[in-house]
Design a protein around this motif. Structure first.
Motif, PDB file in Angstrom:
ATOM      1  N   GLU A  18      61.799 -12.396-124.359  1.00 50.75           N
ATOM      2  CA  GLU A  18      62.446 -12.990-125.531  1.00 50.75           C
ATOM      3  C   GLU A  18      63.917 -13.255-125.245  1.00 50.75           C
ATOM      4  OE1 GLU A  18      59.672 -10.587-128.766  1.00 50.75           O
ATOM      5  OE2 GLU A  18      61.789 -10.074-128.572  1.00 50.75           O
ATOM      6  N   ALA A  19      64.585 -12.276-124.650  1.00 50.36           N
ATOM      7  CA  ALA A  19      66.006 -12.425-124.332  1.00 50.36           C
ATOM      8  C   ALA A  19      66.234 -13.531-123.310  1.00 50.36           C
ATOM      9  CB  ALA A  19      66.566 -11.098-123.814  1.00 50.36           C
ATOM     10  N   ASN A  20      65.340 -13.655-122.339  1.00 55.23           N
ATOM     11  CA  ASN A  20      65.453 -14.695-121.331  1.00 55.23           C
ATOM     12  C   ASN A  20      65.384 -16.078-121.984  1.00 55.23           C
ATOM     13  OD1 ASN A  20      65.573 -15.949-118.798  1.00 55.23           O
ATOM     14  ND2 ASN A  20      63.389 -15.696-118.424  1.00 55.23           N
ATOM     15  N   VAL A  21      64.401 -16.280-122.849  1.00 54.33           N
ATOM     16  CA  VAL A  21      64.240 -17.580-123.510  1.00 54.33           C
ATOM     17  C   VAL A  21      65.421 -17.874-124.425  1.00 54.33           C
ATOM     18  CG1 VAL A  21      62.844 -18.887-125.159  1.00 54.33           C
ATOM     19  CG2 VAL A  21      61.727 -17.581-123.362  1.00 54.33           C
ATOM     20  N   THR A  22      65.790 -16.931-125.263  1.00 52.91           N
ATOM     21  CA  THR A  22      66.895 -17.194-126.201  1.00 52.91           C
ATOM     22  C   THR A  22      68.210 -17.398-125.455  1.00 52.91           C
ATOM     23  OG1 THR A  22      67.207 -14.820-126.607  1.00 52.91           O
ATOM     24  CG2 THR A  22      65.821 -16.023-128.157  1.00 52.91           C
ATOM     25  N   GLY A  23      68.389 -16.679-124.343  1.00 55.32           N
ATOM     26  CA  GLY A  23      69.602 -16.860-123.544  1.00 55.32           C
ATOM     27  C   GLY A  23      69.686 -18.244-122.928  1.00 55.32           C
ATOM     28  N   LYS A  24      68.570 -18.701-122.355  1.00 60.88           N
ATOM     29  CA  LYS A  24      68.542 -20.045-121.757  1.00 60.88           C
ATOM     30  C   LYS A  24      68.811 -21.111-122.806  1.00 60.88           C
ATOM     31  CE  LYS A  24      67.383 -19.211-117.449  1.00 60.88           C
ATOM     32  NZ  LYS A  24      68.232 -19.549-116.326  1.00 60.88           N
ATOM     33  N   LEU A  25      68.181 -20.978-123.965  1.00 59.01           N
ATOM     34  CA  LEU A  25      68.376 -21.975-125.012  1.00 59.01           C
ATOM     35  C   LEU A  25      69.794 -21.912-125.581  1.00 59.01           C
ATOM     36  CD1 LEU A  25      64.956 -21.768-126.868  1.00 59.01           C
ATOM     37  CD2 LEU A  25      65.726 -23.535-125.280  1.00 59.01           C
ATOM     38  N   GLY A  26      70.355 -20.714-125.654  1.00 58.38           N
ATOM     39  CA  GLY A  26      71.709 -20.552-126.166  1.00 58.38           C
ATOM     40  C   GLY A  26      72.770 -21.211-125.301  1.00 58.38           C
ATOM     41  N   LEU A  28      72.484 -24.174-124.077  1.00 61.15           N
ATOM     42  CA  LEU A  28      72.393 -25.624-124.239  1.00 61.15           C
ATOM     43  C   LEU A  28      73.275 -26.119-125.378  1.00 61.15           C
ATOM     44  CD1 LEU A  28      68.522 -26.061-123.956  1.00 61.15           C
ATOM     45  CD2 LEU A  28      70.226 -26.387-122.160  1.00 61.15           C
ATOM     46  N   ASP A  29      74.071 -27.152-125.091  1.00 55.13           N
ATOM     47  CA  ASP A  29      74.890 -27.770-126.124  1.00 55.13           C
ATOM     48  C   ASP A  29      73.970 -28.449-127.133  1.00 55.13           C
ATOM     49  OD1 ASP A  29      77.213 -28.644-127.438  1.00 55.13           O
ATOM     50  OD2 ASP A  29      77.162 -30.562-126.377  1.00 55.13           O
ATOM     51  N   GLY A  30      74.117 -28.104-128.383  1.00 56.54           N
ATOM     52  CA  GLY A  30      73.297 -28.686-129.431  1.00 56.54           C
ATOM     53  C   GLY A  30      72.300 -27.711-130.023  1.00 56.54           C
ATOM     54  N   VAL A  31      72.035 -26.597-129.308  1.00 54.90           N
ATOM     55  CA  VAL A  31      71.162 -25.563-129.872  1.00 54.90           C
ATOM     56  C   VAL A  31      72.026 -24.666-130.750  1.00 54.90           C
ATOM     57  CG1 VAL A  31      69.733 -23.542-129.382  1.00 54.90           C
ATOM     58  CG2 VAL A  31      69.478 -25.613-128.014  1.00 54.90           C
ATOM     59  N   ILE A  32      71.651 -24.580-132.011  1.00 56.59           N
ATOM     60  CA  ILE A  32      72.407 -23.788-132.978  1.00 56.59           C
ATOM     61  C   ILE A  32      71.953 -22.329-132.927  1.00 56.59           C
ATOM     62  CG2 ILE A  32      72.907 -23.491-135.440  1.00 56.59           C
ATOM     63  CD1 ILE A  32      72.321 -26.635-135.598  1.00 56.59           C
ATOM     64  N   SER A  33      70.637 -22.119-132.901  1.00 57.91           N
ATOM     65  CA  SER A  33      70.094 -20.769-132.781  1.00 57.91           C
ATOM     66  C   SER A  33      68.684 -20.841-132.222  1.00 57.91           C
ATOM     67  CB  SER A  33      70.096 -20.045-134.128  1.00 57.91           C
ATOM     68  OG  SER A  33      69.171 -20.639-135.013  1.00 57.91           O
ATOM     69  N   ALA A  34      68.263 -19.732-131.634  1.00 57.95           N
ATOM     70  CA  ALA A  34      66.907 -19.632-131.098  1.00 57.95           C
ATOM     71  C   ALA A  34      66.425 -18.208-131.297  1.00 57.95           C
ATOM     72  CB  ALA A  34      66.880 -20.003-129.623  1.00 57.95           C
ATOM     73  N   LYS A  35      65.176 -18.086-131.700  1.00 55.72           N
ATOM     74  CA  LYS A  35      64.577 -16.761-131.888  1.00 55.72           C
ATOM     75  C   LYS A  35      63.188 -16.780-131.286  1.00 55.72           C
ATOM     76  CE  LYS A  35      63.413 -13.230-135.217  1.00 55.72           C
ATOM     77  NZ  LYS A  35      63.378 -12.811-136.603  1.00 55.72           N
ATOM     78  N   ALA A  36      62.978 -15.938-130.275  1.00 57.48           N
ATOM     79  CA  ALA A  36      61.690 -15.867-129.601  1.00 57.48           C
ATOM     80  C   ALA A  36      60.930 -14.634-130.055  1.00 57.48           C
ATOM     81  CB  ALA A  36      61.895 -15.828-128.089  1.00 57.48           C
ATOM     82  N   SER A  37      59.615 -14.761-130.132  1.00 57.14           N
ATOM     83  CA  SER A  37      58.740 -13.645-130.467  1.00 57.14           C
ATOM     84  C   SER A  37      57.638 -13.550-129.419  1.00 57.14           C
ATOM     85  CB  SER A  37      58.117 -13.847-131.853  1.00 57.14           C
ATOM     86  OG  SER A  37      57.077 -12.906-132.074  1.00 57.14           O
ATOM     87  N   SER A  38      57.695 -12.482-128.608  1.00 55.51           N
ATOM     88  CA  SER A  38      56.644 -12.300-127.609  1.00 55.51           C
ATOM     89  C   SER A  38      55.327 -11.937-128.293  1.00 55.51           C
ATOM     90  CB  SER A  38      57.035 -11.236-126.586  1.00 55.51           C
ATOM     91  OG  SER A  38      57.279  -9.993-127.220  1.00 55.51           O
ATOM     92  N   ASP A  46      66.705 -23.916-133.905  1.00 52.27           N
ATOM     93  CA  ASP A  46      67.485 -24.774-134.788  1.00 52.27           C
ATOM     94  C   ASP A  46      68.445 -25.542-133.889  1.00 52.27           C
ATOM     95  OD1 ASP A  46      66.306 -23.701-137.131  1.00 52.27           O
ATOM     96  OD2 ASP A  46      67.678 -22.002-137.056  1.00 52.27           O
ATOM     97  N   PHE A  47      68.444 -26.865-134.019  1.00 54.08           N
ATOM     98  CA  PHE A  47      69.247 -27.676-133.104  1.00 54.08           C
ATOM     99  C   PHE A  47      69.775 -28.925-133.787  1.00 54.08           C
ATOM    100  CE2 PHE A  47      64.953 -29.211-132.883  1.00 54.08           C
ATOM    101  CZ  PHE A  47      65.020 -30.572-132.635  1.00 54.08           C
ATOM    102  N   ASN A  48      70.789 -29.525-133.163  1.00 52.11           N
ATOM    103  CA  ASN A  48      71.377 -30.770-133.631  1.00 52.11           C
ATOM    104  C   ASN A  48      70.738 -31.904-132.829  1.00 52.11           C
ATOM    105  OD1 ASN A  48      72.939 -33.058-134.058  1.00 52.11           O
ATOM    106  ND2 ASN A  48      74.858 -31.927-134.149  1.00 52.11           N
ATOM    107  N   PRO A  49      69.876 -32.708-133.461  1.00 51.07           N
ATOM    108  CA  PRO A  49      69.174 -33.763-132.720  1.00 51.07           C
ATOM    109  C   PRO A  49      70.093 -34.877-132.220  1.00 51.07           C
ATOM    110  CG  PRO A  49      68.736 -33.951-135.061  1.00 51.07           C
ATOM    111  CD  PRO A  49      69.508 -32.672-134.866  1.00 51.07           C
ATOM    112  N   ILE A  56      64.407 -31.770-123.932  1.00 52.49           N
ATOM    113  CA  ILE A  56      65.326 -30.935-123.146  1.00 52.49           C
ATOM    114  C   ILE A  56      65.111 -29.463-123.478  1.00 52.49           C
ATOM    115  CG2 ILE A  56      67.762 -30.352-122.779  1.00 52.49           C
ATOM    116  CD1 ILE A  56      68.349 -33.380-123.117  1.00 52.49           C
ATOM    117  N   ILE A  57      64.866 -29.165-124.746  1.00 50.54           N
ATOM    118  CA  ILE A  57      64.591 -27.791-125.166  1.00 50.54           C
ATOM    119  C   ILE A  57      63.316 -27.281-124.491  1.00 50.54           C
ATOM    120  CG2 ILE A  57      63.922 -26.365-127.152  1.00 50.54           C
ATOM    121  CD1 ILE A  57      65.870 -28.174-128.821  1.00 50.54           C
TER     122      ILE A  57
END
Length: 71
Positions: A18-26, A28-38, A46-49, A56-57
């Motif tokens: 979960e931390a790996n995925v949220t860290g990678k997404l975090g 990226l410019d334009g990603v506001i938040s990410a929450k992973a659930s294993s 949540d992102f700015n299109p 890209i996500i």
């Protein structure tokens, strides 16, 4: 303006995944938040299109070693 999407992702086994995925997404410019659930095998993003595309996500999740199976 932001969009929210829940992606079904396989391969996540634990909190470290979960931390790996949220860290990678975090990174990226334009990603506001990410929450992973294993447990649920999902990632909510949540992102700015205007700054980033869903493709890209998905690529970032794949680069982290996981598979997006649907939107």
């Amino acid at each position: 303006m932001s969009e929210s999407v829940i992606l079904n992702v396989t391969g996540m086994k634990c909190g470290g995944c979960e931390a790996n995925v949220t860290g990678k997404l975090g990174e990226l410019d334009g990603v506001i938040s990410a929450k992973a659930s294993s447990q649920g095998q999902t990632v909510q993003v949540d992102f700015n299109p205007e700054k980033i595309s869903l493709a890209i996500i998905k690529d970032a999740i794949a680069d982290a070693g996981y598979t997006v199976v649907s939107v």
